[in-house]
Design an enzyme around this catalytic site. Sequence first.
Site, PDB file in Angstrom:
ATOM      1  N   ALA A   9      -1.966 -16.327  -1.464  1.00  0.00           N
ATOM      2  CA  ALA A   9      -0.896 -17.026  -0.743  1.00  0.00           C
ATOM      3  C   ALA A   9       0.483 -16.458  -1.050  1.00  0.00           C
ATOM      4  O   ALA A   9       1.489 -16.901  -0.484  1.00  0.00           O
ATOM      5  CB  ALA A   9      -0.918 -18.516  -1.095  1.00  0.00           C
ATOM      6  N   ARG A  11       3.642 -13.525  -1.392  1.00  0.00           N
ATOM      7  CA  ARG A  11       4.269 -12.632  -0.388  1.00  0.00           C
ATOM      8  C   ARG A  11       3.357 -11.451  -0.086  1.00  0.00           C
ATOM      9  O   ARG A  11       3.091 -11.128   1.070  1.00  0.00           O
ATOM     10  CB  ARG A  11       5.631 -12.122  -0.914  1.00  0.00           C
ATOM     11  CG  ARG A  11       6.776 -13.100  -0.769  1.00  0.00           C
ATOM     12  CD  ARG A  11       8.069 -12.554  -1.393  1.00  0.00           C
ATOM     13  NE  ARG A  11       7.966 -12.514  -2.844  1.00  0.00           N
ATOM     14  CZ  ARG A  11       8.308 -13.530  -3.651  1.00  0.00           C
ATOM     15  NH1 ARG A  11       8.810 -14.630  -3.143  1.00  0.00           N
ATOM     16  NH2 ARG A  11       8.181 -13.448  -4.962  1.00  0.00           N
ATOM     17  N   MET A 123       2.875   1.218  -3.663  1.00  0.00           N
ATOM     18  CA  MET A 123       1.716   1.784  -2.946  1.00  0.00           C
ATOM     19  C   MET A 123       2.112   2.390  -1.614  1.00  0.00           C
ATOM     20  O   MET A 123       1.243   2.761  -0.833  1.00  0.00           O
ATOM     21  CB  MET A 123       0.677   0.694  -2.722  1.00  0.00           C
ATOM     22  CG  MET A 123       0.206   0.050  -4.005  1.00  0.00           C
ATOM     23  SD  MET A 123      -1.518   0.402  -4.326  1.00  0.00           S
ATOM     24  CE  MET A 123      -1.694  -0.047  -6.036  1.00  0.00           C
ATOM     25  N   HIS A 153      16.238  -5.504  -5.017  1.00  0.00           N
ATOM     26  CA  HIS A 153      15.149  -6.330  -4.497  1.00  0.00           C
ATOM     27  C   HIS A 153      15.638  -7.753  -4.220  1.00  0.00           C
ATOM     28  O   HIS A 153      16.705  -8.150  -4.695  1.00  0.00           O
ATOM     29  CB  HIS A 153      13.984  -6.394  -5.496  1.00  0.00           C
ATOM     30  CG  HIS A 153      13.160  -5.145  -5.541  1.00  0.00           C
ATOM     31  ND1 HIS A 153      13.506  -4.066  -6.311  1.00  0.00           N
ATOM     32  CD2 HIS A 153      12.014  -4.797  -4.909  1.00  0.00           C
ATOM     33  CE1 HIS A 153      12.595  -3.101  -6.154  1.00  0.00           C
ATOM     34  NE2 HIS A 153      11.689  -3.515  -5.306  1.00  0.00           N
ATOM     35  N   LYS A 157      12.440 -11.724  -7.207  1.00  0.00           N
ATOM     36  CA  LYS A 157      11.711 -10.769  -8.058  1.00  0.00           C
ATOM     37  C   LYS A 157      11.963 -11.105  -9.532  1.00  0.00           C
ATOM     38  O   LYS A 157      13.103 -11.345  -9.922  1.00  0.00           O
ATOM     39  CB  LYS A 157      12.134  -9.320  -7.742  1.00  0.00           C
ATOM     40  CG  LYS A 157      11.311  -8.301  -8.537  1.00  0.00           C
ATOM     41  CD  LYS A 157      11.398  -6.909  -7.936  1.00  0.00           C
ATOM     42  CE  LYS A 157      10.660  -5.882  -8.775  1.00  0.00           C
ATOM     43  NZ  LYS A 157       9.205  -6.172  -8.850  1.00  0.00           N
ATOM     44  N   THR A 164       8.685   0.506  -9.336  1.00  0.00           N
ATOM     45  CA  THR A 164       9.001   1.754  -8.629  1.00  0.00           C
ATOM     46  C   THR A 164      10.071   2.546  -9.373  1.00  0.00           C
ATOM     47  O   THR A 164       9.965   3.774  -9.519  1.00  0.00           O
ATOM     48  CB  THR A 164       9.510   1.435  -7.206  1.00  0.00           C
ATOM     49  OG1 THR A 164       8.615   0.523  -6.602  1.00  0.00           O
ATOM     50  CG2 THR A 164       9.664   2.689  -6.374  1.00  0.00           C
TER      51      THR A 164
END
Length: 264
Positions: A9, A11, A123, A153, A157, A164
């Site tokens: 559920a 993001r 990814m 971000h 977050k 990254t």
Amino acid sequence: MKVAVMGVAGRMGQELVRAAHAAGCGIVGGVEREGSPVIGSDIGLVSGLPPLGVPVTSDAIDVISRCDGILDFTTPKATVEFAGLAANARAVHVIGTTGLSAEDEAQIAAAARHAPIIKAGNMSLGVNLLVALARRVAEALDEDFDIEIVEMHHRDKVDAPSGTALMLGAAAAEGRGIDLGKRAVRARDGHTGPRQRGDIGFATLRGGSVVGDHRVIFAGAGERVELVHVAGDRSIFARGAVKALQWGYGKAPGLYSMSDVLGL
Ligand SMILES: NC(=O)C1=CN([C@@H]2O[C@H](COP(=O)(O)OP(=O)(O)OC[C@H]3O[C@@H](n4cnc5c(N)ncnc54)[C@H](OP(=O)(O)O)[C@@H]3O)[C@@H](O)[C@H]2O)C=CC1
Ligand SMILES: O=C(O)C1=N[C@H](C(=O)O)C[C@H](O)C1
């Protein structure tokens, strides 16, 4: 391929269901923590799709025992637990979770002795290309060029610097032949003194709904080279994760990265 989505559920969880469904995977389970208000809801409906006939559950052991692979963008604590369960079930484990400690990384590496794990702080194809470019530019430019990594971000977050940013820092350090652990400056405040030659600096911005912006700056005297990636929406991460899962199916146990998947 039978797939389950952990943190279904969240993001990313919702994006992962949509991406796995679009790729033709059979989605056999979706997991949330015990007590979550979505337990029992259809994972299709939770993800903005028509019903898929699969209810959200908190029973990770049952779900993982019934699938070929899991997509996991959750929290470090949950990811370490899922790594153990996926190792026992010999299921492919795709890990997008960031903010992992050295101890978490060690436990994940131990689990990878029994099943394939593909892990990356990002990814998307674009970021993984940027990582390769950062390594190459760092190799080409010497310490006359100061390396600084800036990321922004969304306000929710919880970890910093981003996974990254740390991947980009590690690649730049590798290109330069230095140890990021010894040269990273992860925050600055107060009277810091001048910048130390050879350091790799990080700056973190948080706000609004920003999906993920990254900039690697090579600042020399009188000129500057910048590598930039801007994520427009989260589907880029989810598509990469599904590609990683399909790539990992049938692979020997081991810890793999997105550059293995993408051949970069
Ligand atoms: N590698 C990549 O390409 C990307 C990585 N990420 C990373 O993915 C992670 C998740 O991000 P995001 O989706 O934004 O975060 P969210 O908080 O939106 O989603 C995480 C989900 O996992 C659930 N969860 C937490 N613990 C458990 C548990 N023990 N069992 C089952 N479900 C659990 C959460 O539930 P609850 O709300 O109840 O805690 C939540 O629904 C972060 O580490 C982020 O940095 C994000 C985007 C791309
Ligand atoms: O938490 C996020 O949202 C993201 N996390 C990853 C990170 O820490 O780098 C990847 C992406 O930038 C979005």
